[in-house]
Design a protein around this motif. Structure first.
Motif, PDB file in Angstrom:
ATOM      1  N   LYS A  63       0.829  -1.207   0.000  1.00 32.09           N
ATOM      2  CA  LYS A  63       0.000   0.000   0.000  1.00 32.09           C
ATOM      3  C   LYS A  63       0.865   1.259   0.000  1.00 32.09           C
ATOM      4  N   VAL A  64       1.967   1.222   0.733  1.00 37.85           N
ATOM      5  CA  VAL A  64       2.861   2.378   0.771  1.00 37.85           C
ATOM      6  C   VAL A  64       3.553   2.555  -0.577  1.00 37.85           C
ATOM      7  N   PHE A  65       3.964   1.455  -1.213  1.00 31.29           N
ATOM      8  CA  PHE A  65       4.583   1.549  -2.533  1.00 31.29           C
ATOM      9  C   PHE A  65       3.620   2.147  -3.554  1.00 31.29           C
ATOM     10  N   VAL A  66       2.329   1.876  -3.387  1.00 34.73           N
ATOM     11  CA  VAL A  66       1.331   2.416  -4.315  1.00 34.73           C
ATOM     12  C   VAL A  66       1.111   3.909  -4.078  1.00 34.73           C
ATOM     13  N   GLY A  67       1.442   4.378  -2.865  1.00 32.15           N
ATOM     14  CA  GLY A  67       1.331   5.810  -2.615  1.00 32.15           C
ATOM     15  C   GLY A  67       0.571   6.196  -1.370  1.00 32.15           C
ATOM     16  N   ALA A  68       0.103   5.241  -0.605  1.00 31.06           N
ATOM     17  CA  ALA A  68      -0.626   5.554   0.619  1.00 31.06           C
ATOM     18  C   ALA A  68       0.367   5.942   1.716  1.00 31.06           C
ATOM     19  N   ALA A  84      -1.939   3.270   5.697  1.00 33.12           N
ATOM     20  CA  ALA A  84      -1.841   1.881   5.230  1.00 33.12           C
ATOM     21  C   ALA A  84      -1.917   0.917   6.402  1.00 33.12           C
ATOM     22  N   MET A  85      -1.240   1.243   7.485  1.00 32.66           N
ATOM     23  CA  MET A  85      -1.270   0.386   8.667  1.00 32.66           C
ATOM     24  C   MET A  85      -2.673   0.334   9.261  1.00 32.66           C
ATOM     25  N   GLN A  86      -3.318   1.471   9.315  1.00 32.18           N
ATOM     26  CA  GLN A  86      -4.676   1.547   9.867  1.00 32.18           C
ATOM     27  C   GLN A  86      -5.640   0.692   9.037  1.00 32.18           C
TER      28      GLN A  86
END
Length: 181
Positions: free
Chosen positions: A126-131, A136-138
């Motif tokens: 999710k972080v790689f996608v941009g979040a 993303a953790m939440q």
């Protein structure tokens, strides 16, 4: 049912799952009725008992098949709880060693911590996608059946959002999880 299916990591829709459960229950009911008929025939019993048996067998088997999401959720929770402490210690050591939080999460996602690595990998993707990391953790925590995993990740999210030291707050949560286990 939808939340339980998400927590059990089931990919199918609620409608598709329900339809499959109803079909499986009908097939098992037919099999049970055949066995009951043969038993009644051998015992020279009253075959009219099969009529209420249809409803009883169907309801019992449908109830049994509808328990699948709970069973998968429970199994997933056990798998996560088995490795959460080790993955958490890995994360804590990496953070204390000066590694950034995201890099530490990437290391855990590539390690061999079973379901914990899989869950952390979802965060990394999710972080790689941009979040943002905390968002993303939440999002991943919402569909996780393990209270220990949720507590650990929410503590990290709160530390990131408040600007507190993640390693110190993570150490406290890990001590709690360790005592519980």
């Amino acid at each position: 049912l939808p939340k339980t299916m998400r927590e059990g990591a089931m990919k199918e829709t609620v409608e598709a799952f329900t339809e499959k459960a109803m079909k499986n229950a009908a097939m098992l009911t037919v099999g049970l009725l055949i066995i009951t008929y043969m038993f009644l025939d051998i015992q020279r019993g009253e075959k009219l008992l099969l009529i209420p048996g249809i409803l009883v067998y169907y309801l019992l088997t449908l109830f049994m098949f509808m328990q699948e999401p709970k069973a998968k959720k429970s199994r997933r929770k056990r798998e996560i709880d088995r490795d959460i402490l080790f993955a958490g210690r890995h994360l804590w050591i990496a953070l204390k060693g000066g590694l950034p939080l995201f890099d530490s999460l990437v290391a855990i996602s590539k390690s061999n911590y079973g379901s914990v690595s899989t869950e952390v990998n979802k965060i990394v993707e999710k972080v790689f996608v941009g979040a943002p990391l905390d968002t993303a953790m939440q999002e991943i925590v919402e569909d996780n059946p393990s209270p220990s995993f949720r507590r650990m990740m929410l503590q990290i999210v709160n530390s990131v959002r408040s600007g507190a030291d993640v390693a110190d707050s993570l150490e406290i949560v890990l001590d709690q999880i360790s005592r519980e286990q």
